[in-house]
Scaffold this motif. Structure first.
Motif, PDB file in Angstrom:
ATOM      1  N   GLN A  60      41.683  44.202  45.700  1.00 13.96           N
ATOM      2  CA  GLN A  60      42.196  42.886  45.344  1.00 13.96           C
ATOM      3  C   GLN A  60      41.150  41.980  44.690  1.00 13.96           C
ATOM      4  O   GLN A  60      41.487  41.142  43.863  1.00 13.96           O
ATOM      5  CB  GLN A  60      42.726  42.170  46.598  1.00 13.96           C
ATOM      6  CG  GLN A  60      43.888  42.856  47.284  1.00 13.96           C
ATOM      7  CD  GLN A  60      44.468  41.984  48.370  1.00 13.96           C
ATOM      8  OE1 GLN A  60      45.050  40.937  48.085  1.00 13.96           O
ATOM      9  NE2 GLN A  60      44.295  42.402  49.618  1.00 13.96           N
ATOM     10  N   VAL A  61      39.902  42.154  45.093  1.00 14.71           N
ATOM     11  CA  VAL A  61      38.882  41.216  44.611  1.00 14.71           C
ATOM     12  C   VAL A  61      37.613  41.956  44.215  1.00 14.71           C
ATOM     13  O   VAL A  61      37.180  42.892  44.906  1.00 14.71           O
ATOM     14  CB  VAL A  61      38.581  40.133  45.678  1.00 14.71           C
ATOM     15  CG1 VAL A  61      38.011  40.739  46.950  1.00 14.71           C
ATOM     16  CG2 VAL A  61      37.623  39.076  45.131  1.00 14.71           C
ATOM     17  N   ASP A  62      37.038  41.535  43.096  1.00 13.24           N
ATOM     18  CA  ASP A  62      35.795  42.110  42.587  1.00 13.24           C
ATOM     19  C   ASP A  62      34.595  41.436  43.254  1.00 13.24           C
ATOM     20  O   ASP A  62      34.592  40.216  43.468  1.00 13.24           O
ATOM     21  CB  ASP A  62      35.732  41.907  41.064  1.00 13.24           C
ATOM     22  CG  ASP A  62      34.451  42.454  40.476  1.00 13.24           C
ATOM     23  OD1 ASP A  62      34.215  43.672  40.585  1.00 13.24           O
ATOM     24  OD2 ASP A  62      33.667  41.645  39.931  1.00 13.24           O
ATOM     25  N   ARG A  63      33.582  42.223  43.607  1.00  8.43           N
ATOM     26  CA  ARG A  63      32.398  41.659  44.265  1.00  8.43           C
ATOM     27  C   ARG A  63      31.756  40.556  43.423  1.00  8.43           C
ATOM     28  O   ARG A  63      31.337  39.520  43.940  1.00  8.43           O
ATOM     29  CB  ARG A  63      31.366  42.768  44.522  1.00  8.43           C
ATOM     30  CG  ARG A  63      31.626  43.589  45.763  1.00  8.43           C
ATOM     31  CD  ARG A  63      30.380  44.385  46.139  1.00  8.43           C
ATOM     32  NE  ARG A  63      30.576  45.087  47.405  1.00  8.43           N
ATOM     33  CZ  ARG A  63      31.040  46.301  47.532  1.00  8.43           C
ATOM     34  NH1 ARG A  63      31.392  46.969  46.443  1.00  8.43           N
ATOM     35  NH2 ARG A  63      31.177  46.867  48.716  1.00  8.43           N
ATOM     36  N   GLN A  64      31.638  40.777  42.127  1.00  9.29           N
ATOM     37  CA  GLN A  64      30.977  39.800  41.268  1.00  9.29           C
ATOM     38  C   GLN A  64      31.787  38.503  41.174  1.00  9.29           C
ATOM     39  O   GLN A  64      31.234  37.427  40.988  1.00  9.29           O
ATOM     40  CB  GLN A  64      30.753  40.400  39.873  1.00  9.29           C
ATOM     41  CG  GLN A  64      29.780  41.570  39.854  1.00  9.29           C
ATOM     42  CD  GLN A  64      28.471  41.228  40.569  1.00  9.29           C
ATOM     43  OE1 GLN A  64      27.849  40.203  40.301  1.00  9.29           O
ATOM     44  NE2 GLN A  64      28.061  42.094  41.482  1.00  9.29           N
TER      45      GLN A  64
ATOM     46  N   ILE B   4      31.886  32.775  42.978  1.00  3.59           N
ATOM     47  CA  ILE B   4      32.482  31.707  43.789  1.00  3.59           C
ATOM     48  C   ILE B   4      31.462  31.167  44.787  1.00  3.59           C
ATOM     49  O   ILE B   4      31.336  29.959  44.990  1.00  3.59           O
ATOM     50  CB  ILE B   4      33.738  32.229  44.514  1.00  3.59           C
ATOM     51  CG1 ILE B   4      34.879  32.384  43.498  1.00  3.59           C
ATOM     52  CG2 ILE B   4      34.145  31.316  45.668  1.00  3.59           C
ATOM     53  CD1 ILE B   4      36.130  32.985  44.061  1.00  3.59           C
ATOM     54  N   PHE B   5      30.698  32.070  45.395  1.00  2.00           N
ATOM     55  CA  PHE B   5      29.689  31.627  46.361  1.00  2.00           C
ATOM     56  C   PHE B   5      28.568  30.844  45.671  1.00  2.00           C
ATOM     57  O   PHE B   5      28.110  29.819  46.183  1.00  2.00           O
ATOM     58  CB  PHE B   5      29.105  32.830  47.104  1.00  2.00           C
ATOM     59  CG  PHE B   5      30.117  33.602  47.921  1.00  2.00           C
ATOM     60  CD1 PHE B   5      31.250  32.974  48.427  1.00  2.00           C
ATOM     61  CD2 PHE B   5      29.939  34.956  48.176  1.00  2.00           C
ATOM     62  CE1 PHE B   5      32.188  33.677  49.176  1.00  2.00           C
ATOM     63  CE2 PHE B   5      30.872  35.669  48.923  1.00  2.00           C
ATOM     64  CZ  PHE B   5      31.997  35.030  49.425  1.00  2.00           C
TER      65      PHE B   5
ATOM     66  N   GLN C 226      39.318  39.325  36.516  1.00  2.73           N
ATOM     67  CA  GLN C 226      38.132  39.031  37.320  1.00  2.73           C
ATOM     68  C   GLN C 226      36.890  39.672  36.705  1.00  2.73           C
ATOM     69  O   GLN C 226      35.842  39.037  36.595  1.00  2.73           O
ATOM     70  CB  GLN C 226      38.316  39.540  38.746  1.00  2.73           C
ATOM     71  CG  GLN C 226      39.334  38.789  39.573  1.00  2.73           C
ATOM     72  CD  GLN C 226      39.462  39.374  40.973  1.00  2.73           C
ATOM     73  OE1 GLN C 226      38.464  39.740  41.598  1.00  2.73           O
ATOM     74  NE2 GLN C 226      40.704  39.484  41.466  1.00  2.73           N
ATOM     75  N   HIS C 227      37.019  40.952  36.304  1.00  2.00           N
ATOM     76  CA  HIS C 227      35.892  41.658  35.681  1.00  2.00           C
ATOM     77  C   HIS C 227      35.469  40.942  34.398  1.00  2.00           C
ATOM     78  O   HIS C 227      34.279  40.699  34.170  1.00  2.00           O
ATOM     79  CB  HIS C 227      36.276  43.109  35.355  1.00  2.00           C
ATOM     80  CG  HIS C 227      36.533  43.959  36.558  1.00  2.00           C
ATOM     81  ND1 HIS C 227      35.677  43.995  37.638  1.00  2.00           N
ATOM     82  CD2 HIS C 227      37.558  44.812  36.853  1.00  2.00           C
ATOM     83  CE1 HIS C 227      36.157  44.829  38.550  1.00  2.00           C
ATOM     84  NE2 HIS C 227      37.305  45.338  38.099  1.00  2.00           N
TER      85      HIS C 227
END
Length: 346
Positions: free
Chosen positions: A54-58, A63-64, A104-105
């Motif tokens: 569901q979500v890409d690490r990058q 976001i962080f 996202q990528h």
């Protein structure tokens, strides 16, 4: 691990999300780096595995880095009992923008490219900011070094040094007056017109603190600040000083503004006289300071040099002000880029 008192051990894995219980409300959240693989975490940190379907690490990393969750985590932490700690369910309840994985990528790659360029600009600005104050000293040193050596004299021939002292902290009455008391923490400007601390008339009678006339040039002679710079300021009012400083009272023929500029110009040379004392602090012996030689032309030439260096100082201050403006604009640009990214506009 048998000697550890923790009954449960947390071993981090590279790529996991790690959240600080205590400082998560200030944005202390990120991804475990490769070198963190297998690291032991205390109970004040929480680890989360990522559902990469569901979500890409990058995407999460971006976001962080943008502190996107700081407001949410800070609000949740303030609502808890005891100290404002962040718990796992506070993070899990946070909402984040979540476009499709291909988007996202794409956006993450674009964001990395833009933020890398912004960081390059920021580092150039930081380097420029660090070099700007040294610009005045370098030019002033060049101007003063051209004065014939026959006109150079030891400071001990030109000034009368005065020391200072600290009234007893145990007696609050000594600290309830309106007499300025200068310490190294006040030595951040060329002219001293006010101080953080003040003492009473009684303090003058019972301590080694002495009233010093306006026009004295104040210098710091003890403290860790001497590992980096030699603070110099002109006293523009009646005041006292603490024992980590000296007041250099110019004798007839020496302009205090000229003396301040000279000591600023030769800052680097004076730092070479500083020694390490007990507990690795720094100290400049009064005898070495008074033996330091400076150029001393006649008063007319001193005034001309003051005017010339004053114009240079104003230009440097203008440059510093421009750098502050650029820093604010750079942060605004970075925020704009992040907003566009999280709104799907990048």
């Amino acid at each position: 691990g048998a000697t550890l008192k923790m009954q449960r051990h947390q071993l981090a894995k590279a790529g996991q999300v790690i959240l600080s219980e205590i400082w998560g409300k200030r944005g202390a959240i990120g991804l475990v780096p490769p070198e963190g693989e297998g690291a032991l975490c205390t109970s004040h940190f929480f680890l989360f595995s990522i559902d990469e379907s569901q979500v890409d690490r990058q995407w999460l990393a971006a976001i962080f880095r943008a502190n996107y969750l700081e407001e949410h985590l800070g609000s949740e932490a303030r609502g808890t009992t005891g100290y404002a700690s962040v718990r796992p369910h506070h993070l899990l309840s946070a909402k984040i923008p979540l476009p499709s994985l291909p988007d996202q990528h794409r956006i993450s790659a674009r964001l990395d490219s833009v933020t890398a360029k912004l960081e390059d600009v920021r580092m150039l600005r930081v380097a420029s900011h660090l070099q700007t104050p040294a610009l005045f000293a370098a030019v002033a040193r060049e101007v003063l070094s051209a004065i014939p050596q026959t006109l150079w004299k030891c400071l001990g021939e030109l000034v009368s040094p005065l020391g200072g002292g600290t009234p007893s902290k145990a007696n609050p009455l000594l600290w309830e007056g309106n007499i300025p008391w200068v310490t190294p923490k006040d030595m951040k400007t060329r002219e001293i017109t006010n101080t953080i601390d003040h003492i009473s008339e009684e303090a003058l009678q019972v301590s080694s603190a002495k009233m010093i006339e306006p026009g004295a040039v104040l210098v710091v002679v003890r403290g860790m600040i001497l590992a980096r710079t030699f603070p110099v300021s002109i006293l523009r009012m009646h005041a006292t000083i603490n024992q980590d400083m000296k007041a250099l009272v110019p004798r007839p023929g020496l302009d205090p503004d000229y003396l301040c500029d000279v000591l600023t110009a030769f800052n680097r040379d004076i730092l070479n006289l500083v020694e390490r004392s007990t507990h690795d602090t720094r100290k400049l012996e009064t005898s070495k300071l008074l033996a330091f030689r400076i150029p001393v032309p006649d008063r007319t030439k001193q005034r001309r040099i003051i005017q010339h260096l004053g114009e240079l100082r104003r230009r440097v201050e203008s440059l510093v002000a421009t750098q502050r403006t650029l820093a604010s604009e750079l942060e605004a640009l970075k925020s704009s880029v992040l907003d566009k990214a999280f709104n799907g506009e990048l």
